[in-house]
Design a protein around this motif. Structure first.
Motif, short mmCIF file in Angstrom:
data_model
loop_
_atom_site.label_atom_id
_atom_site.label_comp_id
_atom_site.label_asym_id
_atom_site.label_seq_id
_atom_site.Cartn_x
_atom_site.Cartn_y
_atom_site.Cartn_z
N ILE A 69 0.90 12.84 -1.49
CA ILE A 69 -0.56 12.75 -1.54
C ILE A 69 -1.13 13.85 -0.65
O ILE A 69 -0.73 14.00 0.51
CB ILE A 69 -1.04 11.38 -1.06
CG1 ILE A 69 -0.48 10.27 -1.95
CG2 ILE A 69 -2.57 11.32 -1.05
CD1 ILE A 69 -0.78 8.88 -1.45
N SER A 70 -2.05 14.61 -1.20
CA SER A 70 -2.67 15.70 -0.45
C SER A 70 -3.96 15.23 0.21
O SER A 70 -4.56 14.23 -0.20
CB SER A 70 -2.96 16.88 -1.37
OG SER A 70 -4.00 16.56 -2.28
N LEU A 71 -4.41 15.97 1.20
CA LEU A 71 -5.67 15.66 1.86
C LEU A 71 -6.83 15.77 0.87
O LEU A 71 -7.81 15.01 0.95
CB LEU A 71 -5.89 16.61 3.04
CG LEU A 71 -4.87 16.54 4.17
CD1 LEU A 71 -5.21 17.54 5.25
CD2 LEU A 71 -4.79 15.13 4.75
N LYS A 72 -6.71 16.70 -0.05
CA LYS A 72 -7.75 16.89 -1.06
C LYS A 72 -7.92 15.64 -1.92
O LYS A 72 -9.04 15.25 -2.25
CB LYS A 72 -7.39 18.10 -1.94
CG LYS A 72 -8.45 18.49 -2.95
CD LYS A 72 -8.01 19.74 -3.70
CE LYS A 72 -9.06 20.18 -4.71
NZ LYS A 72 -8.61 21.40 -5.45
N GLU A 73 -6.80 15.00 -2.26
CA GLU A 73 -6.85 13.80 -3.11
C GLU A 73 -7.60 12.65 -2.45
O GLU A 73 -8.23 11.84 -3.12
CB GLU A 73 -5.44 13.34 -3.47
CG GLU A 73 -4.73 14.21 -4.49
CD GLU A 73 -3.33 13.71 -4.75
OE1 GLU A 73 -3.20 12.65 -5.40
OE2 GLU A 73 -2.37 14.36 -4.29
N MET B 166 0.82 -1.21 0.00
CA MET B 166 0.00 0.00 0.00
C MET B 166 0.85 1.26 0.00
O MET B 166 0.43 2.31 -0.41
CB MET B 166 -0.91 0.00 1.22
CG MET B 166 -1.85 1.19 1.28
SD MET B 166 -3.06 1.03 2.60
CE MET B 166 -3.96 2.55 2.38
N TYR B 167 2.10 1.12 0.49
CA TYR B 167 2.96 2.29 0.59
C TYR B 167 3.62 2.66 -0.73
O TYR B 167 4.17 3.75 -0.87
CB TYR B 167 4.07 2.06 1.62
CG TYR B 167 3.61 1.89 3.04
CD1 TYR B 167 2.30 2.14 3.43
CD2 TYR B 167 4.50 1.46 4.01
CE1 TYR B 167 1.89 1.98 4.74
CE2 TYR B 167 4.11 1.29 5.34
CZ TYR B 167 2.79 1.55 5.69
OH TYR B 167 2.40 1.39 6.99
N LEU C 247 3.49 9.29 0.34
CA LEU C 247 3.57 10.04 1.59
C LEU C 247 2.38 10.99 1.66
O LEU C 247 2.16 11.80 0.76
CB LEU C 247 4.86 10.86 1.65
CG LEU C 247 6.18 10.10 1.78
CD1 LEU C 247 7.33 11.07 1.60
CD2 LEU C 247 6.27 9.42 3.13
N LEU C 248 1.61 10.87 2.72
CA LEU C 248 0.45 11.73 2.91
C LEU C 248 0.88 12.95 3.71
O LEU C 248 1.48 12.83 4.78
CB LEU C 248 -0.65 10.96 3.64
CG LEU C 248 -1.95 11.71 3.92
CD1 LEU C 248 -2.61 12.18 2.63
CD2 LEU C 248 -2.90 10.79 4.70
N PHE C 249 0.56 14.14 3.21
CA PHE C 249 0.95 15.38 3.86
C PHE C 249 -0.24 15.96 4.61
O PHE C 249 -1.28 16.23 4.01
CB PHE C 249 1.46 16.38 2.81
CG PHE C 249 1.94 17.68 3.38
CD1 PHE C 249 2.68 17.72 4.54
CD2 PHE C 249 1.65 18.88 2.73
CE1 PHE C 249 3.12 18.93 5.08
CE2 PHE C 249 2.10 20.09 3.25
CZ PHE C 249 2.83 20.11 4.43
N ALA C 250 -0.07 16.17 5.89
CA ALA C 250 -1.15 16.63 6.76
C ALA C 250 -1.33 18.14 6.70
O ALA C 250 -1.13 18.86 7.69
CB ALA C 250 -0.89 16.18 8.20
N SER C 251 -1.69 18.64 5.53
CA SER C 251 -1.93 20.07 5.38
C SER C 251 -2.80 20.32 4.16
O SER C 251 -2.71 19.60 3.16
CB SER C 251 -0.61 20.83 5.22
OG SER C 251 -0.86 22.20 4.98
#
Length: 200
Positions: free
Chosen positions: A35-39, A1-2, A11-15
């Motif tokens: 990867i953005s939160l929006k995605e 999954m990574y 890598l998920l960015f918390a912003s």
């Protein structure tokens, strides 16, 4: 999954800050996919209530890690002005009030520095990476000077009034590439990506 189909680590960015996303995308090496939160359609409010920059970064990363099964990281940054007793520091984004207006924040810093001879300052960034059920911290710092007027239209936050040592441009007068090559966030991100490369 990574790992994605191109063998890049996700890598998920918390912003949700689009400016930060642009900067980090410009810095991140080819072996990683941001990867953005929006995605992922994540719209929950991420808490940011710690009383230190480090604490905020950890709080944001662990909050997201509790909800997602993917390596994630968060950053928190601050402008530190020694002659203002370290202000604005952890309150950099809301220094002039809860409206979080960058121009108001810059105006307040310049107003408070008006009678000060020492206009030195530095930006610091702490990145908290949550991976394999542990938090790892990476720090970046850039020293410079607060000037007397705003210059430049790029960047965000305090960039128009901050000239890093060794340059005659404010961060807001630099291209994303120029800023990333020396910025606090760029330095912290470089340390994080080196660590990720080491652990494979």
């Amino acid at each position: 999954m990574y790992i994605d189909s191109k063998k890049r680590m996700k890598l998920l960015f918390a912003s949700s800050n689009e400016h930060k996303l642009t900067e980090i995308n410009a810095i991140l090496p080819h072996g990683f996919q941001l990867i953005s939160l929006k995605e992922i359609h994540f719209h929950d409010e991420i808490p940011e209530t710690a009383d230190t920059i480090e604490g905020n970064a950890i709080q944001k990363a662990t909050f997201l890690a509790d909800k997602m099964n993917i390596p994630c990281f968060a950053d928190d940054s601050g402008l530190i002005v020694p002659s203002l007793n370290g202000e604005p520091g952890v309150y950099s984004a809301r220094y002039a009030g809860p409206q979080r207006d960058a121009n108001d924040n810059m105006d307040l810093v310049m107003e408070k520095l008006d009678q000060q001879s020492d206009r030195s300052a530095y930006f610091t960034t702490i990145i908290a990476l949550y991976i394999h059920h542990k938090v790892h911290l990476f720090e970046g710092r850039i020293d410079g000077t607060i000037i007397h007027e705003k210059r430049g239209n790029n960047g965000f936050g305090y960039d128009p009034i901050f000239v890093p040592n060794g340059s005659d441009k404010t961060f807001a007068e630099m291209t994303t590439e120029e800023k990333s090559a020396m910025s606090h966030r760029g330095k912290a991100l470089a340390k994080m990506t080196e660590y990720l490369k080491r652990i494979g």
